[in-house]
Design a protein around this motif. Structure first.
Motif, mmCIF file in Angstrom:
data_model
loop_
_atom_site.group_PDB
_atom_site.id
_atom_site.type_symbol
_atom_site.label_atom_id
_atom_site.label_comp_id
_atom_site.label_asym_id
_atom_site.label_seq_id
_atom_site.Cartn_x
_atom_site.Cartn_y
_atom_site.Cartn_z
ATOM 1 N N LYS A 410 0.837 -1.208 0.000
ATOM 2 C CA LYS A 410 0.000 0.000 0.000
ATOM 3 C C LYS A 410 0.871 1.258 0.000
ATOM 4 N N ARG A 411 1.969 1.167 0.773
ATOM 5 C CA ARG A 411 2.853 2.344 0.846
ATOM 6 C C ARG A 411 3.504 2.591 -0.512
ATOM 7 N N TYR A 412 3.878 1.511 -1.214
ATOM 8 C CA TYR A 412 4.446 1.670 -2.573
ATOM 9 C C TYR A 412 3.439 2.343 -3.491
ATOM 10 N N ARG A 413 2.153 1.876 -3.456
ATOM 11 C CA ARG A 413 1.116 2.426 -4.355
ATOM 12 C C ARG A 413 0.955 3.928 -4.125
ATOM 13 N N ARG A 414 0.984 4.293 -2.820
ATOM 14 C CA ARG A 414 0.805 5.705 -2.479
ATOM 15 C C ARG A 414 1.960 6.539 -3.047
ATOM 16 N N GLN A 415 3.178 6.026 -2.871
ATOM 17 C CA GLN A 415 4.334 6.781 -3.380
ATOM 18 C C GLN A 415 4.345 6.804 -4.912
ATOM 19 N N ASP A 416 3.891 5.704 -5.540
ATOM 20 C CA ASP A 416 3.802 5.690 -7.009
ATOM 21 C C ASP A 416 2.879 6.808 -7.477
ATOM 22 N N GLU A 417 1.774 6.985 -6.757
ATOM 23 C CA GLU A 417 0.769 7.972 -7.191
ATOM 24 C C GLU A 417 1.209 9.419 -6.972
ATOM 25 N N ILE A 418 2.266 9.616 -6.184
ATOM 26 C CA ILE A 418 2.812 10.991 -6.106
ATOM 27 C C ILE A 418 4.167 11.067 -6.809
ATOM 28 N N GLY A 419 4.577 9.963 -7.413
ATOM 29 C CA GLY A 419 5.768 9.987 -8.278
ATOM 30 C C GLY A 419 7.106 9.939 -7.572
ATOM 31 N N THR A 420 7.156 9.297 -6.381
ATOM 32 C CA THR A 420 8.423 9.236 -5.629
ATOM 33 C C THR A 420 9.394 8.229 -6.273
ATOM 34 N N PRO A 421 10.577 8.677 -6.701
ATOM 35 C CA PRO A 421 11.471 7.774 -7.440
ATOM 36 C C PRO A 421 11.966 6.567 -6.625
ATOM 37 N N TYR A 422 12.238 6.766 -5.314
ATOM 38 C CA TYR A 422 12.800 5.642 -4.548
ATOM 39 C C TYR A 422 12.090 5.460 -3.203
ATOM 40 N N CYS A 423 11.833 4.191 -2.876
ATOM 41 C CA CYS A 423 11.322 3.842 -1.549
ATOM 42 C C CYS A 423 12.377 2.957 -0.863
ATOM 43 N N LEU A 424 12.693 3.256 0.396
ATOM 44 C CA LEU A 424 13.678 2.475 1.150
ATOM 45 C C LEU A 424 12.970 1.769 2.301
ATOM 46 N N VAL A 436 19.499 -1.555 3.364
ATOM 47 C CA VAL A 436 18.044 -1.425 3.211
ATOM 48 C C VAL A 436 17.647 -1.899 1.809
ATOM 49 N N THR A 437 16.331 -2.177 1.642
ATOM 50 C CA THR A 437 15.847 -2.522 0.303
ATOM 51 C C THR A 437 15.438 -1.246 -0.399
ATOM 52 N N VAL A 438 15.992 -1.017 -1.583
ATOM 53 C CA VAL A 438 15.665 0.192 -2.356
ATOM 54 C C VAL A 438 14.826 -0.241 -3.543
ATOM 55 N N ARG A 439 13.631 0.354 -3.663
ATOM 56 C CA ARG A 439 12.724 -0.026 -4.746
ATOM 57 C C ARG A 439 12.576 1.145 -5.719
ATOM 58 N N ASP A 440 12.761 0.822 -7.003
ATOM 59 C CA ASP A 440 12.729 1.827 -8.061
ATOM 60 C C ASP A 440 11.279 2.019 -8.550
ATOM 61 N N ARG A 441 10.841 3.266 -8.629
ATOM 62 C CA ARG A 441 9.456 3.571 -9.015
ATOM 63 C C ARG A 441 9.080 3.023 -10.390
ATOM 64 N N ASP A 442 9.972 3.187 -11.366
ATOM 65 C CA ASP A 442 9.597 2.867 -12.746
ATOM 66 C C ASP A 442 9.714 1.381 -13.051
ATOM 67 N N THR A 443 10.830 0.766 -12.594
ATOM 68 C CA THR A 443 11.028 -0.657 -12.913
ATOM 69 C C THR A 443 10.432 -1.554 -11.838
ATOM 70 N N MET A 444 10.187 -1.004 -10.661
ATOM 71 C CA MET A 444 9.713 -1.723 -9.463
ATOM 72 C C MET A 444 10.744 -2.755 -8.988
ATOM 73 N N LYS A 445 11.956 -2.688 -9.556
ATOM 74 C CA LYS A 445 13.027 -3.615 -9.133
ATOM 75 C C LYS A 445 13.507 -3.217 -7.740
ATOM 76 N N GLN A 446 13.920 -4.228 -6.995
ATOM 77 C CA GLN A 446 14.413 -3.950 -5.649
ATOM 78 C C GLN A 446 15.864 -4.391 -5.539
ATOM 79 N N GLU A 447 16.659 -3.606 -4.816
ATOM 80 C CA GLU A 447 18.049 -4.024 -4.586
ATOM 81 C C GLU A 447 18.432 -3.663 -3.161
ATOM 82 N N ARG A 448 19.418 -4.384 -2.634
ATOM 83 C CA ARG A 448 19.907 -4.097 -1.277
ATOM 84 C C ARG A 448 21.064 -3.114 -1.393
ATOM 85 N N ILE A 449 20.995 -2.066 -0.602
ATOM 86 C CA ILE A 449 22.095 -1.084 -0.627
ATOM 87 C C ILE A 449 22.506 -0.794 0.813
ATOM 88 N N GLU A 450 23.829 -0.734 1.026
ATOM 89 C CA GLU A 450 24.327 -0.440 2.375
ATOM 90 C C GLU A 450 23.946 0.991 2.754
#
Ligand code: GAP
Length: 463
Positions: A410-424, A436-450
């Protein structure tokens, strides 16, 4: 408007309200036509649009300087500019229901295009010729009065302590550029600029627009971003062409697709203008003016010299030539840019799991919120603490949002609708591996970043 375009417009209006981008003004009092408020995310987007324009026009051009002139000015300015006598739109009244509308808009709705510089009798002839086709948008009947020109300047009673309307009225400015012309000498005398140079300004303008329509495209209180270049008359057209090219490129750099832009040349020019082209954008209701680029000759400085009695000519110290500079103008609304950027960004996607998402794919530099930070669970103090620490650090450099409400989806959907590029997301592993897990708005891919590398990642990716 075609069905799809109408649907898109409805979706933009609904999303803007739901997600705090744009609210109708004075809503709890039933609204106030053609006036809108920017919500918490809208004000961020508008500020980013203004910053991008300021950077492109002032910061990146050593011969352009900024200005912030007042909304109230001497009333004579509006006589000199021609607004008191000639700044008007043709208005007609439905004889059946008394609805008033702009005649050029009524004609446009039936596929007849009136030029904005047409005289009252010319536009009346068009109205008469099409009288059976033109229908009242309110009652549907075809029975309009003759068109009358209606002045667009908004009057105020500033300084009128007697309440006597025979006293010369003051106006809320109808365009920002007049504040630039009347400060031409001040800027010249107080900075290191020499002709050719430009003055840029962002500020509110007010017009008594007759018809309230097309959302924030046509507002009664709006914001302009205008630049006036003062040049030698012999170079005016060369400078003009140069700015046409620069402004086109600016919109591509702002993320608008080239196929959604087109040029429109004005054919019936006002007598002083040398050329006028608009850059149009494909809004949901069709291609319409986004920006005007005008070669205005020496009309502006000439009129203000005449009406103020002050010599506004320029002396070239090198050649000893004295002349009245010509003006090349670029003029765009913040609100129209906002609507163009919003239209371009709006995307509906079908997901692999069968669900749909709405995402605003803003260019990252324009996104209202750059990073959203989530603790996986709100009732785990150690996760919340770590997420808050990250928020504290990153919010020094970027607009961030902390969100611990609802499930992560739900939090991802909300950020998508306001156009937030990254969710951590901070999860239990974060407490062990400082990642942390970093999720990309456009690709929805997730990666771990220190966590220690987040700053560098964002510097690299939010350009
Ligand atoms: N100084 C020249 C000038 O004001 P304009 O074509 O009347 O020219 C320039 O306005 C730009 O200002 C337009 O291209 C548009 O982006 C914006 N603008 C004009 N009227 C507006 C309105 N009622 N609501 C929103 N934006 C408007």
């Amino acid at each position: 408007m075609e069905k799809d375009s109408e649907k898109l417009m409805q979706n933009l209006v609904a999303l803007s309200k739901r997600r705090g981008l744009i609210f109708p003004s004075s809503e709890i009092y039933g609204g106030f036509a053609a006036v809108y408020d920017y919500g918490s995310y809208g004000v961020e987007l508008a500020n980013n649009i203004k910053a991008a324009w300021w950077k492109a026009m002032v910061q990146k051009n050593e011969n352009i300087v900024g200005l912030d002139s007042s909304i109230f000015m001497h009333p004579k300015i509006w006589e000199a500019s021609g607004h008191v006598s000639g700044f008007s739109d043709p208005l007609a009244e439905c004889k059946e229901c008394h609805f008033r509308a702009r005649v050029d808009h009524l004609l446009e709705d039936v596929g007849v295009f009136a030029d904005e510089k047409m005289a009252e009798d010319e536009i009346n002839k068009l109205l008469v010729d099409n009288k059976d086709k033109v229908k009242c948008p309110k009652c549907g009947k075809s029975n309009f009065s003759e068109a009358r020109n209606f002045n667009l300047l908004v009057q105020s009673n500033l300084g009128n302590f007697t309440g006597d309307w025979n006293e010369e009225p003051t106006y809320l400015r109808g365009e920002t550029c007049q504040g630039i012309y009347v400060n031409f000498k001040n800027v010249l005398d107080s900075t290191r600029v020499k002709v050719p140079f430009g003055i840029a300004q962002i500020g509110k303008a007010f017009r008594n627009e007759i018809t309230a329509r097309q959302f924030i495209f046509r507002k009664r209180e709006f914001e302009q971003m205008e630049m006036q270049m003062f040049v030698h008359p012999d170079t005016a057209m060369e400078v003009y062409e140069d700015w046409r090219a620069k402004r086109w490129q600016y919109y591509l750099d702002l993320g608008l697709k080239e196929e959604n832009l087109k040029w429109h040349q004005h054919e019936n020019l006002v007598f002083y203008a040398k050329a006028a082209w608009d850059i149009e954008y494909k809004f949901p209701f069709g291609f319409k003016e986004l920006e005007g680029i005008h070669a205005r000759g020496d009309y502006d400085l000439g009129q203000h010299s005449k009406f103020s009695g002050k010599d506004l000519s320029y002396l070239d110290q090198k050649t000893n030539e004295r002349y009245l500079p010509n003006v090349v103008e670029t003029s765009v609304g913040v609100d129209r840019t906002f609507l163009a950027v919003l239209t371009e960004a709006y995307t509906e996607e079908k997901l692999e799991d069968g669900n749909e998402r709405v995402v605003l794919k803003f260019p990252k530099k324009l996104a209202p919120i750059k990073v959203a930070i989530f603790p996986l669970l709100k009732n785990k103090p150690e996760l919340v603490k770590k997420a808050r620490e990250i928020f504290e650090n990153l919010s020094d450099s970027w607009m961030c949002e902390f969100d611990d409400n609802g499930n992560i989806g739900k939090r991802y959907r909300r950020q998508d609708e306001i156009g937030t590029p990254y969710c951590l997301t901070v999860d239990f592993d974060s407490l062990e591996d400082e990642s942390v897990t970093v999720r990309d708005r456009d690709t929805m891919k997730q990666e771990r970043i220190e966590i220690k590398n987040l700053e560098g990642f964002l510097v690299e990716n939010l350009k």
